[in-house]
Design an enzyme around this catalytic site. Structure first.
Site, PDB file in Angstrom:
ATOM      1  N   CYS A  23      -1.480  -3.694  -1.184  1.00  0.00           N
ATOM      2  CA  CYS A  23      -0.952  -3.893   0.164  1.00  0.00           C
ATOM      3  C   CYS A  23      -1.805  -3.180   1.219  1.00  0.00           C
ATOM      4  O   CYS A  23      -1.886  -1.946   1.224  1.00  0.00           O
ATOM      5  CB  CYS A  23       0.491  -3.376   0.164  1.00  0.00           C
ATOM      6  N   CYS A  26       0.108  -0.807   3.540  1.00  0.00           N
ATOM      7  CA  CYS A  26       0.497   0.403   2.798  1.00  0.00           C
ATOM      8  C   CYS A  26      -0.627   1.437   2.830  1.00  0.00           C
ATOM      9  O   CYS A  26      -0.375   2.639   2.967  1.00  0.00           O
ATOM     10  CB  CYS A  26       0.823   0.061   1.344  1.00  0.00           C
TER      11      CYS A  26
END
Length: 98
Positions: A23, A26
């Site tokens: 991600c 993230c």
């Protein structure tokens, strides 16, 4: 799961970052969370949970997207937000929970 329950059942607020290795947003949260920890020191615990390796916990808290942040105080969820957050937003949320 029991270890997770112990971790979130503290007097100190516990910020849980549900993330995934793949991600992009993230990865953007990592330095922000480090800044929050550096700023608040012992007044917050920050735990990172990889949703791919901890599916049961992610399902229990109905994490559908990453990053998702949950704030716990004495084992109770007091706040939740998905997406990238700014350091100031996180600090305000955490300090408001004292």
């Amino acid at each position: 799961m029991n270890k997770f329950s112990e971790l979130i059942n503290q007097e100190t607020p516990v910020l849980v970052d549900f993330y995934a290795e793949w991600c992009g947003p993230c990865k953007m949260m990592t330095p922000i969370l480090k800044d929050v920890k550096d700023n608040l020191k012992d007044r917050v615990s920050i735990i990172k949970i990889d949703v791919d390796k901890n599916k049961a916990i992610a399902e229990k808290y109905q994490v559908r997207g990453v990053p998702t942040m949950l704030l716990f105080k004495r084992g109770k969820q007091v706040w939740r937000q998905s997406g990238v957050l700014q350091k100031s937003e996180l600090i305000n949320v955490i300090t408001a929970s004292y």
